[in-house]
Write a protein that holds these residues in place. Structure first.
Motif, mmCIF file in Angstrom:
data_model
loop_
_atom_site.group_PDB
_atom_site.id
_atom_site.type_symbol
_atom_site.label_atom_id
_atom_site.label_comp_id
_atom_site.label_asym_id
_atom_site.label_seq_id
_atom_site.Cartn_x
_atom_site.Cartn_y
_atom_site.Cartn_z
ATOM 1 N N GLY A 43 7.103 -28.037 -11.521
ATOM 2 C CA GLY A 43 6.225 -28.821 -12.366
ATOM 3 C C GLY A 43 6.666 -30.270 -12.420
ATOM 4 O O GLY A 43 7.839 -30.589 -12.220
ATOM 5 N N PRO A 44 5.733 -31.194 -12.687
ATOM 6 C CA PRO A 44 6.094 -32.598 -12.865
ATOM 7 C C PRO A 44 7.047 -32.783 -14.051
ATOM 8 O O PRO A 44 6.876 -32.163 -15.099
ATOM 9 C CB PRO A 44 4.742 -33.268 -13.141
ATOM 10 C CG PRO A 44 3.712 -32.337 -12.589
ATOM 11 C CD PRO A 44 4.273 -30.969 -12.788
ATOM 12 N N GLU A 45 8.022 -33.653 -13.857
ATOM 13 C CA GLU A 45 9.036 -33.933 -14.875
ATOM 14 C C GLU A 45 8.872 -35.388 -15.311
ATOM 15 O O GLU A 45 8.930 -36.292 -14.471
ATOM 16 C CB GLU A 45 10.420 -33.691 -14.277
ATOM 17 C CG GLU A 45 11.592 -34.123 -15.128
ATOM 18 C CD GLU A 45 12.878 -34.143 -14.314
ATOM 19 O OE1 GLU A 45 12.850 -33.775 -13.120
ATOM 20 O OE2 GLU A 45 13.907 -34.547 -14.868
ATOM 21 N N LEU A 46 8.666 -35.613 -16.594
ATOM 22 C CA LEU A 46 8.440 -36.960 -17.093
ATOM 23 C C LEU A 46 9.693 -37.815 -16.945
ATOM 24 O O LEU A 46 10.775 -37.447 -17.387
ATOM 25 C CB LEU A 46 8.024 -36.906 -18.565
ATOM 26 C CG LEU A 46 7.749 -38.241 -19.239
ATOM 27 C CD1 LEU A 46 6.521 -38.918 -18.629
ATOM 28 C CD2 LEU A 46 7.540 -38.041 -20.740
ATOM 29 N N LEU A 47 9.528 -38.979 -16.289
ATOM 30 C CA LEU A 47 10.635 -39.917 -16.131
ATOM 31 C C LEU A 47 10.520 -41.085 -17.110
ATOM 32 O O LEU A 47 11.479 -41.436 -17.781
ATOM 33 C CB LEU A 47 10.649 -40.480 -14.708
ATOM 34 C CG LEU A 47 11.100 -39.559 -13.580
ATOM 35 C CD1 LEU A 47 10.914 -40.265 -12.241
ATOM 36 C CD2 LEU A 47 12.539 -39.122 -13.762
ATOM 37 N N MET A 48 9.369 -41.726 -17.099
ATOM 38 C CA MET A 48 9.189 -42.954 -17.869
ATOM 39 C C MET A 48 7.771 -42.989 -18.423
ATOM 40 O O MET A 48 6.843 -42.480 -17.798
ATOM 41 C CB MET A 48 9.363 -44.194 -16.980
ATOM 42 C CG MET A 48 10.654 -44.286 -16.212
ATOM 43 S SD MET A 48 11.999 -44.922 -17.206
ATOM 44 C CE MET A 48 11.513 -46.631 -17.381
ATOM 45 N N TYR A 49 7.651 -43.637 -19.531
ATOM 46 C CA TYR A 49 6.343 -43.806 -20.163
ATOM 47 C C TYR A 49 6.272 -45.232 -20.701
ATOM 48 O O TYR A 49 7.184 -45.675 -21.398
ATOM 49 C CB TYR A 49 6.219 -42.756 -21.268
ATOM 50 C CG TYR A 49 5.377 -43.136 -22.448
ATOM 51 C CD1 TYR A 49 5.979 -43.387 -23.684
ATOM 52 C CD2 TYR A 49 3.998 -43.222 -22.340
ATOM 53 C CE1 TYR A 49 5.206 -43.728 -24.782
ATOM 54 C CE2 TYR A 49 3.239 -43.562 -23.433
ATOM 55 C CZ TYR A 49 3.841 -43.808 -24.648
ATOM 56 O OH TYR A 49 3.080 -44.142 -25.735
ATOM 57 N N THR A 50 5.218 -45.957 -20.353
ATOM 58 C CA THR A 50 5.061 -47.317 -20.854
ATOM 59 C C THR A 50 3.640 -47.511 -21.369
ATOM 60 O O THR A 50 2.708 -46.847 -20.916
ATOM 61 C CB THR A 50 5.337 -48.372 -19.761
ATOM 62 O OG1 THR A 50 4.541 -48.071 -18.613
ATOM 63 C CG2 THR A 50 6.791 -48.382 -19.362
ATOM 64 N N TYR A 51 3.539 -48.421 -22.287
ATOM 65 C CA TYR A 51 2.239 -48.757 -22.854
ATOM 66 C C TYR A 51 1.935 -50.211 -22.529
ATOM 67 O O TYR A 51 2.783 -51.071 -22.717
ATOM 68 C CB TYR A 51 2.233 -48.543 -24.368
ATOM 69 C CG TYR A 51 1.005 -49.088 -25.047
ATOM 70 C CD1 TYR A 51 1.073 -50.221 -25.862
ATOM 71 C CD2 TYR A 51 -0.230 -48.484 -24.864
ATOM 72 C CE1 TYR A 51 -0.054 -50.725 -26.476
ATOM 73 C CE2 TYR A 51 -1.363 -48.987 -25.474
ATOM 74 C CZ TYR A 51 -1.272 -50.109 -26.285
ATOM 75 O OH TYR A 51 -2.391 -50.606 -26.888
ATOM 76 N N SER A 52 0.767 -50.450 -21.981
ATOM 77 C CA SER A 52 0.283 -51.781 -21.655
ATOM 78 C C SER A 52 1.207 -52.453 -20.645
ATOM 79 O O SER A 52 1.826 -51.791 -19.821
ATOM 80 C CB SER A 52 0.113 -52.603 -22.931
ATOM 81 O OG SER A 52 -0.667 -53.745 -22.664
#
Lengths: 112, 116
Positions: A43-52
């Motif tokens: 399954g995909p593993e979350l690395l980074m999350y950014t907003y705008s």
């Protein structure tokens, strides 16, 4: 025009190299941008999350968002063989709720 | 570290049969999702579920598909009459909609569905 595009690779680099992975998108309404790492048949593993727009750093990983160019990047410093995987970008905007549009992924191979 | 789990890891079924794919989301998460990934293709959104009802669904999620949260921990995807083109990896994901993390979806390991 596809909504989210990525160079499929494969991208091969030597261990220790700086890796640049990129996505372009067409929908200017996207506001949330994610990078996932996916090992084969996992399954995909979350690395980074950014907003705008802007940069975000987490260890060896840096995510950049340039909304004016509709372009996002993930940089991996000091790449390791364990970084060998497919990297998926995903994005969303309020009209989609929390439903993501994924890019097709870039396959990365870090050679020891 | 809490994680999303899915069962079975691999399901083989004959065309026309019903299948149920099971997921246990992370315990304090409130949004649940199903995605699929046909071999060699991109991950595609199917459906999101919140407060015991579907909040969004894609064009793929037609009348053959249904989702349910039968108890406080499980989240299921049912395909009523499978077709060959339903063969794919099915991923469950969950997220908690608090400020700053609304879009952090955590994926399970997937169920590989093979329709013969």
């Amino acid at each position: 025009q596809k909504e989210v595009e990525q160079d499929p690779g494969p991208l091969s680099v030597p261990e220790g190299a700086i890796v640049s992975l990129n996505c372009t998108y067409s929908n200017s309404a996207f506001q949330y941008f994610m990078w996932y790492r996916q090992y084969s048949r996992k399954g995909p593993e979350l690395l980074m999350y950014t907003y705008s727009s802007g940069n975000k750093e987490d260890g060896r990983f840096t995510a950049q968002v340039d909304k004016s160019s509709k372009y996002i990047s993930l940089f991996i410093r000091d790449s390791q063989p364990s970084d060998s995987a497919t990297y998926l970008c995903a994005m969303s905007h309020p009209l989609y709720g929390q439903n993501f549009v994924f890019g097709p992924g870039t396959r990365l191979s870090v050679l020891p | 570290e809490p994680e999303v789990t899915q069962t079975p890891s691999h399901q083989v079924t004959q065309m026309g049969q019903e299948v149920i794919l099971r997921c246990v989301p992370i315990s304090n998460h409130l949004y649940f999702y199903w995605y699929r990934q046909i071999l060699g293709q991109k991950v595609e959104f199917l459906v999101s579920f919140y407060n015991n009802e579907i909040s969004e669904k894609s064009e793929i999620f037609d009348d053959q598909f249904s989702v349910e949260r039968p108890d406080g921990s499980n989240f299921t995807l049912k395909i009523r009459s499978t077709k060959l083109e339903d063969s794919a990896m099915y991923f469950c994901a969950s997220s908690v909609p608090t400020s700053g993390s609304s879009y952090e979806q955590y994926f399970g390991p997937g169920t590989r569905l093979t329709v013969t």
